[in-house]
Design an enzyme around this catalytic site. Structure first.
Site, PDB file in Angstrom:
ATOM      1  N   GLY A  16      -0.028   1.053 -15.986  1.00 19.64           N
ATOM      2  CA  GLY A  16      -0.504   1.949 -14.934  1.00 19.64           C
ATOM      3  C   GLY A  16       0.382   3.146 -14.700  1.00 19.64           C
ATOM      4  O   GLY A  16       0.353   3.759 -13.643  1.00 19.64           O
ATOM      5  N   ASP A 123      -4.595   5.758  -5.530  1.00 17.99           N
ATOM      6  CA  ASP A 123      -3.219   6.243  -5.398  1.00 17.99           C
ATOM      7  C   ASP A 123      -3.110   7.657  -5.972  1.00 17.99           C
ATOM      8  O   ASP A 123      -3.905   8.054  -6.828  1.00 17.99           O
ATOM      9  CB  ASP A 123      -2.242   5.301  -6.116  1.00 17.99           C
ATOM     10  CG  ASP A 123      -2.586   5.118  -7.586  1.00 17.99           C
ATOM     11  OD1 ASP A 123      -3.790   5.055  -7.924  1.00 17.99           O
ATOM     12  OD2 ASP A 123      -1.661   5.041  -8.426  1.00 17.99           O
ATOM     13  N   ASP A 124      -2.132   8.405  -5.472  1.00 18.60           N
ATOM     14  CA  ASP A 124      -1.810   9.743  -5.975  1.00 18.60           C
ATOM     15  C   ASP A 124      -3.023  10.662  -6.058  1.00 18.60           C
ATOM     16  O   ASP A 124      -3.322  11.226  -7.125  1.00 18.60           O
ATOM     17  CB  ASP A 124      -1.142   9.634  -7.364  1.00 18.60           C
ATOM     18  CG  ASP A 124       0.155   8.834  -7.293  1.00 18.60           C
ATOM     19  OD1 ASP A 124       0.497   8.347  -6.207  1.00 18.60           O
ATOM     20  OD2 ASP A 124       0.821   8.686  -8.337  1.00 18.60           O
ATOM     21  N   TYR A 171       0.460   3.481  -0.318  1.00 15.62           N
ATOM     22  CA  TYR A 171       0.653   2.163  -0.939  1.00 15.62           C
ATOM     23  C   TYR A 171       2.097   1.676  -0.856  1.00 15.62           C
ATOM     24  O   TYR A 171       2.501   0.764  -1.575  1.00 15.62           O
ATOM     25  CB  TYR A 171       0.142   2.161  -2.393  1.00 15.62           C
ATOM     26  CG  TYR A 171       0.648   3.316  -3.216  1.00 15.62           C
ATOM     27  CD1 TYR A 171       1.876   3.264  -3.862  1.00 15.62           C
ATOM     28  CD2 TYR A 171      -0.100   4.473  -3.334  1.00 15.62           C
ATOM     29  CE1 TYR A 171       2.345   4.334  -4.604  1.00 15.62           C
ATOM     30  CE2 TYR A 171       0.356   5.562  -4.067  1.00 15.62           C
ATOM     31  CZ  TYR A 171       1.579   5.476  -4.696  1.00 15.62           C
ATOM     32  OH  TYR A 171       2.046   6.538  -5.423  1.00 15.62           O
ATOM     33  N   ASN A 265       4.508  -2.761 -13.240  1.00 12.59           N
ATOM     34  CA  ASN A 265       4.139  -1.535 -13.958  1.00 12.59           C
ATOM     35  C   ASN A 265       5.419  -1.004 -14.594  1.00 12.59           C
ATOM     36  O   ASN A 265       6.209  -0.344 -13.933  1.00 12.59           O
ATOM     37  CB  ASN A 265       3.563  -0.531 -12.946  1.00 12.59           C
ATOM     38  CG  ASN A 265       3.228   0.811 -13.576  1.00 12.59           C
ATOM     39  OD1 ASN A 265       2.690   0.875 -14.681  1.00 12.59           O
ATOM     40  ND2 ASN A 265       3.554   1.893 -12.878  1.00 12.59           N
TER      41      ASN A 265
END
Ligand code: GDL
Length: 455
Positions: A16, A123-124, A171, A265
């Site tokens: 990821g 996310d992001d 997160y 990750n």
């Protein structure tokens, strides 16, 4: 084994990170490591696979689908859970019903390939809402829950055992405190996201040095479920000069009972991940205590065969010294730390007092430099290619330090300036990024100092 795909606790690896995704061969090697170590989950989410994020609406062409099908089948044979993730957050229009159809089409493709576990990641992504979405849902949290719940129900109708995972926009603790994603984001998700859906969390930080039971228990009350840890401890996509081969650490064995899973990750360059994956597996299998250093030393011993050379064998002690230089984001390994402290201590003293210590230190530096140099002989070329640039840089610094100490140790040189002819400004430590680093100094306390004296 207790941690096979049938157990509910998710333990394994997330692909990821940003940067080049792993190759199929690397993924198969990972599945070997995981199956042997008792890990049960592989999470497919390579950020820079275009169809994972940038063009998430486009369907896979036949060759892509075939490769994914191969991963799903291999995971099944190895009794590993394959989780397929999609990141639509960059540009999804939550209030547009055709977007849900786009997501379904992609999941349909994956269901047809035999995939049974799914995830949507937010996310992001841009932290601003489209006016139409705001009008319909009021908040990011509600908009995302609406889409994820709908897709979860749709998927479960087609695949009743499907496991479903969600990554929120904030997160980690720091993002939540900054109210990323809007006010009360996590509380809204806790309330509105269906209880069967797992929620990812990276800890107090994106890269968390520690994740304590108290930290996740507090979060559990808000999320109304145990969080699922997305652990970036070994991720290196944010710093191209480093990699992390230290042990899984900063998490107590009790954490296993406080979360719904631990997924790592790790480093973008697959060959660096041997120790990370093997120590995570040992942590998950382990009993009531965890000695990270011991786990590291054991895993380094198992990693050594990957360092077979075209010449004489490399020594485990040297590999440990190198590994200690690339240990963990917040921590050097014991031997690298000792080497650095020895050098710093010596350099702060008058060379007249160095005596035999300078000789010992130079020998130590030369041993590490020589080991770095010998990595060119590795038979495992992908491992060498991954190491090459990083270790080259370390070698240069070791070389300079050794030369500097030699110069200053020579009679009459104690107060003389050293002008190395091996390391020249421009070709050495040069470039825009390095200059900016010298201009904006990041102090150890996290504040910034401007260094106007720099060139
Ligand atoms: C992140 C990204 C992840 C990346 C990591 C380290 C999450 C949920 N997302 O924020 O893709 O690899 O940082 O840079 O962690």
């Amino acid at each position: 084994m207790a941690t096979q795909a049938t157990t509910n606790f998710l333990a394994g690896v997330i692909e990821g990170f940003y940067g080049p995704p792993w190759t199929q061969a690397e993924r198969f090697e990972l599945f070997d490591w995981m199956a042997r170590g008792g890990l049960n989950t592989y999470f497919y989410a390579p950020k820079d696979d275009l169809k994972q994020r940038a063009i998430w609406r486009e369907l896979y062409v036949a060759t892509e689908a075939q490769a994914l099908g191969q991963l799903i089948q291999t995971c099944r044979q190895r009794e590993l859970r394959f989780v397929y993730a999609l990141s639509p957050g960059l540009d999804i229009r939550y209030s547009d019903a055709t977007e849900l159809d786009n997501l379904k089409r992609r999941f349909e493709q994956m269901l047809a390939l035999g995939c049974q576990n799914f995830s949507l990641l937010f996310d992001d992504i841009p932290d601003r809402m489209d006016p139409a979405d705001r009008q319909r849902f009021g908040s990011f949290a509600s908009a995302q829950c609406h889409v994820v719940n709908a897709l979860f129900r749709w998927t479960r109708e087609r695949c009743p055992p499907a496991r479903f995972l969600f990554c929120p926009t904030p997160y980690c603790g720091r993002m939540a405190a900054a109210q990323l994603g809007g006010e009360n984001y996590l509380a809204t998700v806790g309330r509105e996201l269906l209880p069967e859906i797992d929620i990812f969390w990276t800890g107090p930080e994106i890269i968390s040095r520690e994740i304590t039971v108290a930290h996740v228990q507090e979060l559990q009350t808000v999320l109304r479920r145990k969080p699922l840890i997305w652990d970036n401890l070994h991720a290196n996509d944010y710093d191209g000069r480093r990699f992390f081969c230290g042990p899984y650490s900063g998490r107590s064995p009790e954490l296993r009972g406080a979360v719904s899973g631990l997924l790592l990750n790790p480093n973008t360059e697959f060959p660096f991940n041997f120790v990370a994956v093997h120590t995570l597996a040992a942590f998950v299998r382990g009993g009531g205590s965890w000695d990270a250093r011991q786990a590291y030393l054991a895993a380094m011993g198992e990693w050594l065969p990957y360092f077979a050379t075209s010449g004489s064998p490399l020594a485990l002690a040297d590999l440990i010294l190198l590994g200690d230089c690339y240990y963990l984001p917040y921590e050097d390994g014991a031997e690298a730390k000792a080497l650095f402290e020895h050098a710093r201590d010596l350099l702060t003293r008058n060379p007249a007092t160095w005596g035999g210590e300078a000789v010992t230190l130079r020998q130590h530096l030369a041993r590490l430099r020589e080991f770095c140099f010998r990595l060119t002989e590795l038979r495992h070329r992908p491992l060498f290619y991954a190491l090459n640039r990083r270790v080259w840089e370390l070698r240069e610094e070791l070389d300079l330090l050794e030369r500097y100490i030699a110069f200053k140790s020579a009679p009459g040189n104690q107060n003389a300036d050293y002008h190395p002819d091996s390391h020249l400004p421009g070709t050495y430590r040069g470039g825009m990024a390095a200059r900016l680093q010298r201009l904006l100094l990041l102090r150890a306390d996290g504040t910034i100092a401007v260094e106007l004296e720099c060139e």
